[in-house]
Scaffold this active site. Structure first.
Site, PDB file in Angstrom:
ATOM      1  N   ASP A  30      40.739  35.160  46.731  1.00 32.56           N
ATOM      2  CA  ASP A  30      41.276  35.110  45.375  1.00 32.56           C
ATOM      3  C   ASP A  30      40.897  33.762  44.772  1.00 32.56           C
ATOM      4  O   ASP A  30      40.599  32.807  45.493  1.00 32.56           O
ATOM      5  CB  ASP A  30      42.800  35.275  45.435  1.00 32.56           C
ATOM      6  N   ASP A  86      47.396  40.869  46.168  1.00 34.38           N
ATOM      7  CA  ASP A  86      46.433  40.725  47.265  1.00 34.38           C
ATOM      8  C   ASP A  86      46.856  41.447  48.540  1.00 34.38           C
ATOM      9  O   ASP A  86      46.042  41.648  49.440  1.00 34.38           O
ATOM     10  CB  ASP A  86      46.244  39.229  47.613  1.00 34.38           C
ATOM     11  N   ASP A 146      47.200  34.959  47.636  1.00 42.39           N
ATOM     12  CA  ASP A 146      48.560  34.425  47.567  1.00 42.39           C
ATOM     13  C   ASP A 146      49.511  35.310  46.777  1.00 42.39           C
ATOM     14  O   ASP A 146      50.719  35.159  46.877  1.00 42.39           O
ATOM     15  CB  ASP A 146      48.564  33.014  46.963  1.00 42.39           C
TER      16      ASP A 146
END
Length: 944
Positions: free
Chosen positions: A342, A664, A660
Site C-alpha cells: 500500500d 488491505d 495498514d
C-alpha cells in the site's frame, strides 16, 4: 421502492429517504426503530466462532510427517503387544513424545492469532447521534437501523453506510477503507454514473471518520450489509495458502511414506519367500523388521527441529521489529519474489507536507517531511548551480513566501503540538501542513499569530474555498482566503509582487494558472492563497460573508503531497538488487501514485498507473498478463487488491503483501505472507496478517527478507543432514537383510531373521545424536551473500535434484561402511578373521553409523563448498558433535543404557577402526563436491 433495489448514489437524496420510509426532519419513531432492529439485527459484523482446542490440535497433527510418525508408533505398539507386552514400548513412547513436543510448540506460537472478523467488530464500536421522534439522541452504534437519520460532526466515527441528505463542508477520512490519503470532500449531489468506492462523494461509510464539517444522512446499510461488512465477508471467505515450506515438507512426508511402505513390503515379501516363516514368532520377527524399516526411513526429529529453528528465527526477527505470527511464514518471506505494498502510511508518511511554493517572483522548495517542523526553504533557480537557501538577499521572493505561509497558517482550523517528543496534529492534515511549513521560515510563526481571528466564512465543497478575518496588532482587519487556485483567481484583482500590489491582467493570470498546472503534473495537490484589507469591518463587531471574498490580492500557490518515507527508497533499491519486484497498490489518484512510485524507484518516471476501473474489464488471463508487467496501481478497491495478489500467484510468484488499512485485510490473508503495519495498522489488518512490522518501516521488510533467506538456507542444511542420515539407515537395513549371508550376519545369528541395527538404536540416532547437530545447523551463520541472488521460484523444490544426489551418495556411503564394519568383526563374510559376537559386531556397526552421521554434519553445511571452508565458524555445531560423541560413548559403555539399547562394550581398537571407517563419509563427499565445482567452473557458473 426498496433501497436495496436502487443504488443510493444514483438516486436523489429525498428519493432515498422516501424508499427508506422515513421523514428526514423527524427520523424514525422508537417503536419503528425497535421493529427494524429486530428485523435486520444489531449493527455488528458477524464474528467467526473461536476454533476449539481439539481442532487446533488436529490441525497441528495434519502433517504428512506427523501422520507417518503416528503410523510408525502404532505399528510399534502392535508389535510390542504381539511379543507379549514385556516392559514398555520404548519406540512408541519416544515417537509420541516428539509429536507432543511439536504440537505444543505450534500451539504456543499460534496462540496470539485472533479472529480477524472479530477484530473488525471491536474496532468499530462507537456511539451515534440520530434523529428519533424529531429529537437528536445518542445511541450505541450497534443499535443503528436502516432508515435512521444519522447526524455527523467533526470527530465522529461513522457508524453505518449512509446517503447524505445535506452537508456543510463535510470532509471524511477514508484511508483505512479506500487507501485515499487525504480527507475526502462529501456532497449530497446525485452522481451520474456508478463510480468506485473512493469516488462515492454522496455517501459515508462505516468505520471512517469525520475530519471536518457537519452532515445529516439517512442510513442505507448496517452490519454485514455495509462496505466494511463486505470486506469482512471477503476476509472470512479468503483461503490461506499453504506456505512453500509447508508444501515441500508435505511432499517429503508423502514421499517418505511411500518409500517406507514400499521398502517394508518388498523386504517382508522377500523374507517370506526366502525364509518361509512358519511360526508366530517368525512372523512377529518379519513384522518387527517392517517396524525397523519404518523407524529408519522417518526422520522422527524433523518436525520438532523445524519448529524450533523457525521459532528461533521468529525471535531474531522480533528483535529487528518484524513480529511473525506463524512459524512457517519465516521461510516464506525469504522466498518472496514480489512485495505488494500500500502507499499511504506504508511507503509514505501519511502526513501531508507542503513541498513547493510558487509566487510571482519564483519557486521555493521546502525540505523536511511529515509534521516535525524541521527543514529549510530552497530557491530553485533555472540554473541548478544557483540553488540556495532562501535568505535576505531574496528579499522580494522571501516577502511573498512569508505572505503565502502566514496567510495559510491563519486561515486555518488545525492545531500542531509536540507531545512526548512526537509532533501531532488535530484537524485537517492539509491545513496542518501550513502550520508546519511556517515554522521552517525563521520568526514567521511568532509574527503571524499576533493577529487574532474575528470572523470566518467556512469551507464548502460548492465554493471550494474558505476565508477568515483577523485583526492585527495595529487594529486593522484583514481577510485571508485559501482554496482551489482557479476559483480563488476568479476573485482576485491583483497579485503580490514583492511588497507591491500589481494589477492582475490576463497575461499574469495565465502564467499563474500554468504554475498550478505544473504542480498538478508533478502530482501535488494545489491550494491558492489570497488576502485583502477589509476597512468595512473595522468598526464594531465584525461580520464576514462571501461578499468580502472579492477584490483579493493573489499571493501564491502551494503544492502539498504525502511524502515518501526517506528509508523506503533505499529499501526498495535493496529489494530490486535481491531480485524482488515491488508493486504499489493504492486508492489514491493515478498521477499521485505514479509520482510517488517514480520517486521511490519502483517505476521509471513517466510510467502510467493502471486503475481499478481498467482491471474490471480484464479476463483472468489478461489480468495475469497485466500483473506481470505493472508495478503501480491506483484507484483500486479491496477486491482489486485481492485480484492482483491472486494474479501474481497464478503467474508463479511468491507474494508478500503489506498494508495498514481495513481495505488491505483480504489481500493480506490471501498473499503468501501478509505484512501489517504495527503502529498505524488497524487491528483487523494485524490479525489478518502473518507478520506485523513493529516500527512501520518498509526497510524492516527487506531486513526480514534477508533473515528469511538465511533461515531457508539453514533449513536446507539440516534437511540435507537428516535425510542423509535416514537414507543411510534405510540402506543399511535394506542391504543388511538382503545380504545377511554375504556379510556373515546369518551365520552369527544361527537360524532366524536378524537385522544389522536394532530399531531402538535407529531411534537413538534420529532423536539423540542427530538432533543437536541439526539444531546447530538451523542457526548456522551466513556463509554467502544471500541477498545477491534472485529469490527461488514458487515451483522450485526445497530438496532439488542436486540435494537428492548428495543424500543418496552420503546414505550409500554410510550403509557401506556400516555393513563393512559388521562384516569386519563377524566370523565369515567377505572379510574373514573376525571372531566377535553378534552383539559386539552390531554395536560396532551401530557405532560406525552414528560416527558417519556426525562426519556428515560438516558436509551438509553446503551443497558445493568444501566442509573445511569456515569449518570453525559454527561453534554450536562443534559442541553438538562432541555431545553426540559423548552420548554414543555412554550408550555403548553405561550398563543400563546397554540393556535399553542392546549394545555391548567395545575396546579401543573397535573405536579407532570405527572412526577411521566413518570418516570415509567426509572424504567421499569432498571428492564428489570437488568434481561438482570443477564442472561448474568449466561451464562458467558461480561456485558457492
Amino acid at each position: 421502492m426498496d433501497v436495496r433495489e436502487m443504488d443510493p448514489t444514483l438516486a436523489d437524496a429525498t428519493d432515498v429517504a422516501r424508499a427508506m420510509d422515513v421523514d428526514p426532519d423527524r427520523g424514525l419513531g422508537a417503536g419503528e426503530a425497535a421493529r427494524r432492529l429486530a428485523e435486520h439485527g444489531p449493527n455488528e459484523l458477524r464474528g467467526t466462532p473461536p476454533v476449539p482446542l481439539w481442532r487446533r490440535v488436529l490441525a497441528q497433527l495434519n502433517d504428512p510427517l506427523v501422520i507417518l510418525l503416528l503410523i510408525a508408533a502404532g505399528i510399534s505398539v502392535v508389535a510390542w503387544l504381539i511379543e507379549g507386552a514385556h516392559g514398555a514400548p520404548v519406540d512408541a513412547i519416544v515417537v509420541l513424545a516428539v509429536i507432543v513436543f511439536n504440537v505444543i510448540i505450534g500451539l504456543v506460537q499460534e496462540a496470539r492469532a485472533a479472529d480477524a472478523v472479530a477484530a473488525l467488530a471491536v474496532m468499530t464500536r462507537a456511539h451515534a447521534t440520530v434523529l428519533r421522534d424529531g429529537e437528536l439522541v445518542v445511541i450505541p452504534a450497534g443499535e443503528l437501523v436502516p432508515g435512521d437519520i444519522l447526524q455527523l460532526a467533526e470527530g465522529d466515527q461513522v457508524g453505518a453506510d449512509a446517503r447524505l441528505l445535506r452537508s456543510s463542508s463535510l470532509r471524511v477520512t477514508e484511508a483505512s477503507l479506500t487507501g485515499e490519503s487525504a480527507p475526502v470532500e462529501k456532497d449530497p449531489a446525485t452522481l451520474r454514473e456508478i463510480v468506485p468506492l473512493g469516488d462515492r462523494s454522496n455517501m459515508v461509510f462505516r468505520g471512517t471518520a469525520v475530519n471536518g464539517g457537519t452532515a445529516r444522512t439517512v442510513v442505507t446499510a448496517t452490519g454485514m450489509d455495509t462496505e466494511m461488512g463486505a470486506i469482512a465477508t471477503m476476509l472470512d471467505q479468503t483461503q490461506e495458502e499453504a506456505t512453500p515450506l509447508q508444501r515441500e515438507v508435505g511432499r517429503v512426508g508423502s514421499m517418505l511414506g511411500r518409500i517406507v511402505v514400499g521398502i517394508a513390503i518388498v523386504i517382508m515379501l522377500t523374507i517370506s519367500i526366502v525364509e518361509r516363516p512358519d511360526s508366530a514368532a517368525e512372523w512377529v520377527t518379519v513384522l518387527l523388521l517392517g517396524v525397523s524399516l519404518a523407524v529408519a526411513a522417518v526422520p522422527e526429529g524433523l518436525p520438532a527441529i523445524l519448529s524450533v529453528v523457525l521459532a528461533l528465527g521468529v525471535q531474531r526477527m522480533a528483535r529487528r521489529n518484524a513480529v511473525v505470527k506463524r512459524l512457517s511464514s519465516v521461510e516464506t518471506l525469504g522466498s518472496a519474489s514480489v512485495i505488494c505494498t500500500d502507499k499511504t502510511g506504508t511507503l509514505t508518511q501519511n502526513e501531508m507536507t507542503i513541498g513547493r511554493i510558487i509566487t510571482s517572483s519564483g519557486s521555493v522548495e521546502l525540505t523536511g517531511v511529515g509534521y516535525a517542523p524541521v527543514g529549510e526553504a530552497w530557491v530553485r533557480a533555472r540554473d541548478a548551480a544557483a540553488d540556495h537557501v532562501l535568505g535576505d538577499e531574496d528579499d522580494q521572493l522571501l516577502a511573498e513566501v512569508r505572505a503565502v505561509l502566514g496567510v495559510g497558517a491563519l486561515a486555518n482550523d488545525a492545531q500542531l503540538a509536540e507531545r512526548e517528543g512526537r509532533w501531532e496534529i488535530a484537524g485537517d492534515p492539509t491545513e496542518a501542513a501550513f502550520l508546519v511549513a511556517e515554522r521552517k521560515i525563521p520568526g514567521l510563526a511568532d509574527e503571524v499569530h499576533r493577529a487574532s481571528r474575528v470572523a470566518e466564512v467556512p469551507f464548502s465543497s460548492e465554493r471550494k474555498m474558505m476565508s477568515t478575518a483577523h485583526r492585527d496588532p495595529a487594529g486593522r482587519v484583514l481577510v485571508f482566503a485559501k482554496g482551489a487556485p482557479d476559483i480563488l483567481l476568479e476573485r482576485c484583482t491583483a497579485v503580490l509582487v514583492g511588497g507591491e500590489r500589481v494589477p492582475l491582467d490576463d497575461v499574469r493570470r495565465d502564467a499563474l494558472l500554468e504554475d498550478v498546472e505544473a504542480l498538478s503534473n508533478d502530482a501535488y495537490r494545489t491550494l491558492g492563497v489570497a488576502a485583502r484589507l477589509a476597512p468595512e469591518l473595522e468598526e464594531g463587531e465584525p461580520a464576514l460573508d462571501e461578499s468580502a471574498e472579492t477584490d483579493l490580492v493573489y499571493l501564491g500557490v502551494v503544492g502539498i503531497i504525502d511524502p515518501p518515507r526517506p528509508e523506503a527508497k533505499a529499501a526498495i533499491a535493496q529489494a530490486h538488487a535481491a531480485g524482488i519486484r515491488v508493486v504499489m497498490i493504492t486508492g489514491d489518484h493515478p498521477a499521485t501514485a505514479a509520482r510517488i512510485a517514480a520517486d521511490l524507484g519502483i517505476v521509471e518516471p513517466g510510467t502510467v498507473a493502471v486503475t481499478g476501473r481498467e482491471l474490471d474489464g480484464l479476463s483472468d488471463h489478461d489480468l495475469v498478463e497485466v500483473a506481470r508487467r505493472t508495478s503501480v496501481y491506483a484507484r483500486v478497491a479491496p477486491e482489486h487488491k485481492l485480484k492482483i495478489v491472486d494474479a501474481l500467484q497464478a503467474d508463479g510468484r511468491i507474494v508478500a503483501m503489506t498494508g495498514d488499512g481495513v481495505n488491505d485485510a483480504p489481500a493480506l490473508k490471501s498473499a503468501d505472507i501478509g505484512i501489517a503495519m504495527g503502529i498505524t495498522g488497524t487491528e483487523v489488518t494485524k490479525e489478518a496478517a502473518k507478520m506485523v512490522l513493529a516500527d512501520d518501516d518498509f526497510a524492516t521488510i527487506v531486513k526480514a527478507v534477508h533473515e528469511g533467506r538465511v533461515i531457508f538456507d539453514n533449513i536446507r542444511k539440516f534437511l540435507r543432514y537428516l535425510l542423509c542420515s535416514n537414507m543411510g539407515e534405510v540402506l543399511t537395513m535394506f542391504f543388511g537383510v538382503v545380504l545377511m549371508g554375504v556379510i556373515g550376519l546369518s551365520d552369527a545369528a544361527g537360524e532366524g531373521i536378524v537385522v544389522p541395527v536394532l530399531a531402538v538404536q535407529i531411534l537413538w540416532i534420529n532423536l539423540v545424536t542427530d538432533t543437536a547437530p541439526a539444531l546447530a545447523m538451523g542457526v548456522d551463520p551466513e556463509i554467502d551473500d544471500v541477498m545477491a541472488r534472485p529469490p527461488r521460484g514458487a515451483r522450485d523444490r526445497v530438496i532439488d535434484g542436486r540435494m537428492w544426489t548428495a543424500i543418496v551418495s552420503t546414505g550409500l556411503t554410510m550403509a557401506v561402511i556400516t555393513l563393512l564394519t559388521m562384516d569386519l568383526w563377524l566370523p565369515g563374510g567377505i572379510i574373514p578373521g573376525g571372531d566377535d559376537s553378534l552383539e559386539v559386531a552390531r554395536t560396532a556397526a551401530f557405532n560406525a553409523l552414528v560416527l558417519g552421521n556426525l562426519f556428515a554434519a560438516f558436509n551438509a553445511r553446503s551443497a558445493t563448498s568444501s566442509a573445511f571452508r569456515g569449518i570453525f565458524a559454527n561453534r554450536r555445531l562443534w559442541l553438538a558433535v562432541l555431545l553426540g560423541v559423548a552420548l554414543q560413548i555412554a550408550v555403548v559403555h553405561v550398563p543400563f543404557l546397554q540393556v535399553a539399547f542392546g549394545t555391548a562394550p567395545l575396546d579401543l581398537w573397535h573405536w579407532l577402526v570405527g572412526v577411521a571407517l566413518a570418516s570415509c563419509v567426509l572424504w567421499v563427499e569432498e571428492i564428489r563436491k570437488a568434481v561438482i565445482r570443477a564442472r561448474l567452473r568449466a561451464r562458467g557458473e558461480a561456485v558457492v
